[in-house]
Design a protein around this motif. Structure first.
Motif, short mmCIF file in Angstrom:
data_model
loop_
_atom_site.label_atom_id
_atom_site.label_comp_id
_atom_site.label_asym_id
_atom_site.label_seq_id
_atom_site.Cartn_x
_atom_site.Cartn_y
_atom_site.Cartn_z
N CYS A 201 46.33 32.51 29.22
CA CYS A 201 45.33 32.04 30.18
C CYS A 201 45.55 32.67 31.55
CB CYS A 201 45.36 30.52 30.28
SG CYS A 201 44.69 29.66 28.84
N ASP A 203 46.97 35.59 32.15
CA ASP A 203 46.57 37.00 32.05
C ASP A 203 45.06 37.16 32.11
OD1 ASP A 203 49.18 37.82 31.91
OD2 ASP A 203 49.22 38.07 29.73
N LYS A 204 44.35 36.28 31.38
CA LYS A 204 42.89 36.32 31.38
C LYS A 204 42.33 36.00 32.77
CE LYS A 204 38.77 36.38 29.41
NZ LYS A 204 38.19 37.63 28.85
N GLU A 207 41.76 38.44 35.89
CA GLU A 207 40.55 39.26 36.01
C GLU A 207 39.54 38.61 36.95
OE1 GLU A 207 39.03 39.67 32.08
OE2 GLU A 207 40.91 40.44 31.24
N CYS A 237 40.54 26.89 30.54
CA CYS A 237 40.89 27.90 29.53
C CYS A 237 41.22 27.19 28.22
CB CYS A 237 42.09 28.71 30.02
SG CYS A 237 42.72 29.92 28.84
N VAL A 244 43.03 33.53 23.67
CA VAL A 244 42.09 32.77 24.50
C VAL A 244 40.71 32.79 23.85
CG1 VAL A 244 40.90 32.69 26.74
CG2 VAL A 244 43.35 33.26 26.62
N PHE A 247 37.20 31.08 28.77
CA PHE A 247 37.73 30.97 30.12
C PHE A 247 36.54 30.87 31.05
CE2 PHE A 247 39.46 32.12 34.17
CZ PHE A 247 40.79 31.71 34.15
#
Length: 310
Positions: A201, A203-204, A207, A237, A244, A247
């Motif tokens: 979560c 890492d996502k 962005e 998330c 994932v 999100f």
């Protein structure tokens, strides 16, 4: 109206917490007594002040109950808790003690009931409680004797005096009894289990935002939602292990009761967790005590920060 809404939110959260039926029965009895006391306010000379005081007291009790059964571990230091809250020490200690002692009474009665149900004898009374007739009285007598003795010792830090000591002993006793009455570990105590999903979560989310930290984990539709906060807002998330599935920005601006009572702050370069905690939307960094966490298999490291403030 605002106090009633907050009270209802706390009651709803507590209704979902894991606990022994004996505790629920004692809590229902306490709620009946409290409702009768609240109804008496209609006859008071200053009804509004009476309602405000008693609603505020009840919310403080429910905040502690929610923390005990559905939240992260209780703080261990009443002095740090009152310092973090920025309140007058005398008033802060009195409020913490009143809530803790009331919750202790409910919990002790529930524990005695659960022991009686399986025909187990009550343990031998601690020193100072030999003349007491109930577990409540036994503990209170021992608590007073223990804290009085400690306060007279030249080897013990006397910050907060006898009352701070009594609060801390009551918190410790409550934690032990709650574990016996069905409390399940809070997500903040299970970071190793959540580590792959947290890593995915975070890492996502990078962005979308910066200064991300995890502020809650809660059930939703048969699964669990990991809630994050960043510099631009809050996000939900859904992840299973390291995958994932969604999100999205959090719908609505109102936090869930208990949200941000514990926060996972990932390592971000050389930045200490206090810097991230003080980012927009958070509480002051002084409101948290932190503990370093490393989950090497999930490449996750950071700090769990547990709130000392309301």
């Amino acid at each position: 109206m605002a106090l009633n809404e907050e009270l209802a939110a706390r009651e709803e959260l507590l209704a979902k917490a894991a606990m022994h039926q004996a505790f629920r029965s004692e809590l229902e009895a306490a709620n009946d007594e409290w409702q009768a006391a609240l109804d008496d306010c209609s006859q008071a000379g200053n009804a509004a002040a009476c309602y405000q005081k008693r609603l505020t007291q009840r919310i403080a009790i429910l905040v502690l109950l929610n923390r005990l059964f559905a939240g992260p571990h209780l703080p261990g230091d009443a002095v740090k808790a009152c310092t973090a809250r920025g309140q007058a020490f005398g008033s802060c200690y009195d409020n913490l003690f009143a809530a803790a002692d009331t919750v202790y009474a409910i919990t002790a009665r529930a524990f005695e009931t659960s022991l009686a149900a399986v025909n187990i004898q009550t343990p031998t009374a601690p020193d100072g409680g030999g003349q007491a007739s109930t577990a409540e009285d036994t503990f209170r007598a021992w608590r007073t004797a223990e804290c009085t003795a400690l306060n007279q010792s030249p080897m013990v830090d006397k910050a907060g005096g006898v009352i701070a000591c009594q609060i801390e002993l009551t918190w410790r006793e409550l934690t032990t009894l709650a574990a016996l009455l069905g409390r399940k570990p809070h997500w903040s105590e299970r970071v190793m289990d959540y580590a792959p999903a947290f890593r995915a979560c975070l890492d996502k989310g990078r962005e979308e935002d910066v200064d991300l930290r995890i502020i809650d984990v809660f059930p939703d539709g048969g699964g669990e939602i990991i809630r994050l906060m960043g510099s631009r807002g809050r996000y939900d998330c859904a992840a299973v292990a390291a995958t994932v599935s969604s999100f999205t920005p959090t719908a609505g601006r109102i936090p869930r009761p208990g949200e941000a009572e514990a926060i996972f702050v990932p390592v971000q370069g050389q930045r200490r967790p206090e810097i991230v905690l003080a980012s927009p939307g958070g509480k002051p960094a002084d409101c948290y005590e932190t503990q370093a966490i490393i989950a090497a298999e999930a490449r996750l490291s950071g700090w769990i920060a547990v709130s000392l403030c309301d």
